[in-house]
Design a protein around this motif. Structure first.
Motif, short mmCIF file in Angstrom:
data_model
loop_
_atom_site.label_atom_id
_atom_site.label_comp_id
_atom_site.label_asym_id
_atom_site.label_seq_id
_atom_site.Cartn_x
_atom_site.Cartn_y
_atom_site.Cartn_z
N LEU A 14 10.72 8.27 22.86
CA LEU A 14 10.16 9.24 23.80
C LEU A 14 11.05 10.47 23.99
CD1 LEU A 14 8.70 6.82 26.51
CD2 LEU A 14 7.46 8.12 24.76
N HIS A 15 12.35 10.33 23.73
CA HIS A 15 13.28 11.45 23.92
C HIS A 15 13.41 12.31 22.67
CE1 HIS A 15 15.72 8.35 21.98
NE2 HIS A 15 16.47 9.33 21.51
N ASP A 16 12.66 12.00 21.61
CA ASP A 16 12.86 12.67 20.33
C ASP A 16 12.01 13.91 20.13
OD1 ASP A 16 14.73 10.82 19.61
OD2 ASP A 16 13.32 9.53 18.53
N GLY A 17 11.26 14.34 21.14
CA GLY A 17 10.46 15.54 20.99
C GLY A 17 9.29 15.35 20.04
N LEU A 18 8.39 14.43 20.36
CA LEU A 18 7.28 14.10 19.49
C LEU A 18 6.25 15.24 19.47
CD1 LEU A 18 6.74 10.39 20.57
CD2 LEU A 18 8.11 11.27 18.68
N THR A 19 5.55 15.36 18.35
CA THR A 19 4.53 16.38 18.19
C THR A 19 3.16 15.73 18.33
OG1 THR A 19 5.95 17.62 16.68
CG2 THR A 19 3.59 18.18 16.68
N LYS A 20 2.44 16.08 19.39
CA LYS A 20 1.14 15.48 19.66
C LYS A 20 0.17 15.77 18.53
CE LYS A 20 -2.43 15.13 23.23
NZ LYS A 20 -2.90 15.63 24.55
N GLY A 21 -0.54 14.75 18.09
CA GLY A 21 -1.52 14.90 17.02
C GLY A 21 -0.94 14.83 15.63
N VAL A 22 0.40 14.76 15.54
CA VAL A 22 1.07 14.70 14.24
C VAL A 22 1.86 13.41 14.10
CG1 VAL A 22 2.77 15.77 12.71
CG2 VAL A 22 1.15 17.20 13.99
N ASP A 23 2.72 13.14 15.06
CA ASP A 23 3.56 11.94 15.00
C ASP A 23 2.73 10.70 15.33
OD1 ASP A 23 6.10 13.09 14.39
OD2 ASP A 23 6.16 13.88 16.44
N PHE A 24 2.94 9.65 14.56
CA PHE A 24 2.32 8.37 14.85
C PHE A 24 3.27 7.27 14.38
CE2 PHE A 24 0.89 9.58 10.65
CZ PHE A 24 0.91 8.42 9.91
N PHE A 25 3.02 6.06 14.83
CA PHE A 25 3.92 4.94 14.56
C PHE A 25 3.14 3.78 13.97
CE2 PHE A 25 5.69 7.55 17.86
CZ PHE A 25 7.02 7.68 17.48
N ILE A 26 3.80 3.04 13.10
CA ILE A 26 3.17 1.90 12.45
C ILE A 26 4.09 0.69 12.51
CG2 ILE A 26 1.68 3.23 10.91
CD1 ILE A 26 3.73 3.03 8.75
N ASP A 27 3.48 -0.48 12.43
CA ASP A 27 4.19 -1.76 12.41
C ASP A 27 3.80 -2.52 11.15
OD1 ASP A 27 5.71 -1.75 14.74
OD2 ASP A 27 4.00 -2.37 15.97
N TYR A 28 4.67 -3.43 10.76
CA TYR A 28 4.29 -4.36 9.69
C TYR A 28 3.04 -5.12 10.11
CZ TYR A 28 8.34 -4.28 6.55
OH TYR A 28 9.28 -3.93 5.62
N GLN A 29 2.09 -5.22 9.21
CA GLN A 29 0.98 -6.13 9.40
C GLN A 29 1.18 -7.36 8.53
OE1 GLN A 29 -2.79 -4.24 9.43
NE2 GLN A 29 -3.98 -6.13 9.35
N ASP A 30 1.54 -7.10 7.29
CA ASP A 30 1.94 -8.17 6.37
C ASP A 30 3.20 -7.68 5.66
OD1 ASP A 30 -0.21 -10.02 6.74
OD2 ASP A 30 -1.48 -8.60 5.68
N ALA A 31 4.30 -8.43 5.76
CA ALA A 31 5.55 -8.03 5.12
C ALA A 31 5.53 -8.47 3.66
CB ALA A 31 6.74 -8.63 5.86
N VAL A 32 4.53 -7.95 2.93
CA VAL A 32 4.35 -8.32 1.53
C VAL A 32 4.12 -7.05 0.72
CG1 VAL A 32 2.84 -9.52 -0.10
CG2 VAL A 32 3.36 -10.57 2.10
N ASN A 33 4.80 -6.96 -0.42
CA ASN A 33 4.51 -5.89 -1.36
C ASN A 33 3.20 -6.23 -2.05
OD1 ASN A 33 4.41 -3.91 -3.30
ND2 ASN A 33 6.38 -4.38 -4.22
N GLU A 34 2.14 -5.48 -1.72
CA GLU A 34 0.82 -5.80 -2.25
C GLU A 34 0.78 -5.70 -3.77
OE1 GLU A 34 -1.84 -6.89 -0.77
OE2 GLU A 34 -1.06 -6.86 1.27
N TYR A 35 1.69 -4.93 -4.35
CA TYR A 35 1.66 -4.73 -5.80
C TYR A 35 2.22 -5.94 -6.55
CZ TYR A 35 2.27 -2.47 -10.33
OH TYR A 35 2.21 -2.16 -11.67
N THR A 36 3.22 -6.60 -5.96
CA THR A 36 3.88 -7.71 -6.65
C THR A 36 3.69 -9.07 -5.97
OG1 THR A 36 5.95 -7.40 -5.43
CG2 THR A 36 5.67 -6.14 -7.48
#
Length: 212
Positions: free
Chosen positions: A173-195
């Motif tokens: 929250l202190h990092d000066g986020l840009t509304k409509g641009v910055d977003f955050f993601i979490d692991y859903q599956d910790a798997v490399n889908e390619y391998t």
């Protein structure tokens, strides 16, 4: 097509993986006679001009005049960018962590046009919080290996399924986020889908600039 359906149709899954591989470019750097991965870039063609888009902070340690790229996504010679224009955001602290290199060398452009794939503005997307998954594709530097016996760089793409976070992490929250641009993601599956490799314990240093 939902992401879940990919697992039910192997031909469809291979086609989507092939798409990721051809638009996600490993940015290579040479140090001490050996090549490694500095970052990941995404190729764009806009109004007939050719660009590599990546994270601006990559410039801090590895200026684009030192960047190289492989001639093919799976195996090929390593090339310099040649003539290029380096587009970097201003030093303003509010600048986004995005930079671009406009490719102006006909030989480099021809190689990339033949063996890779350039996206267009039609492929630009803002976060859709109704999506069931977000796919992150990039080349972690920790998984690159340079073999001195054959002077080849061996690297492995990571294609990882993740999910959008609907809330903003308190630590940011202190990092000066840009509304409509910055977003955050979490692991859903910790798997490399390619391998199929489980990667929850893998450090992914060098994934800066990855395709999302």
């Amino acid at each position: 097509m939902s992401y879940d359906s990919m697992g039910d149709n192997e031909a469809e899954k291979r086609a989507i993986h092939d798409f990721f591989i051809h638009v996600t470019l490993p940015i290579l750097i040479e140090e001490g006679g050996q090549f490694g991965i500095a970052a990941t870039g995404t190729l764009f063609k806009i109004a007939g001009r050719h660009f590599i888009i990546t994270a601006a902070h990559t410039y801090d340690d590895f200026h684009p005049d030192r960047w190289h790229f492989p001639s093919h996504p799976r195996k090929g010679k390593i090339h310099t960018l040649g003539l290029a224009e380096y587009i970097h955001p201003s030093s303003n602290k509010d600048s986004l962590d995005i930079a671009a290199v406009e490719l102006k060398d006909p030989e480099s452009v021809a190689i990339l046009e033949e063996n890779w794939r350039f996206l267009t503005l039609d492929n630009v997307w803002l976060p859709d919080y109704s999506a069931d998954a977000v796919i992150v594709a990039g080349y972690p530097s920790v998984r690159a290996r340079f073999d001195e016996t054959d002077s080849n760089l061996y690297a492995k793409i990571f294609i990882v399924r993740q999910k959008l976070r609907t809330e903003t992490p308190e630590a940011t929250l202190h990092d000066g986020l840009t509304k409509g641009v910055d977003f955050f993601i979490d692991y859903q599956d910790a798997v490399n889908e390619y391998t199929g490799e489980e990667i929850s314990k893998v450090s992914v240093r060098g994934l800066s600039g990855c395709s999302v």
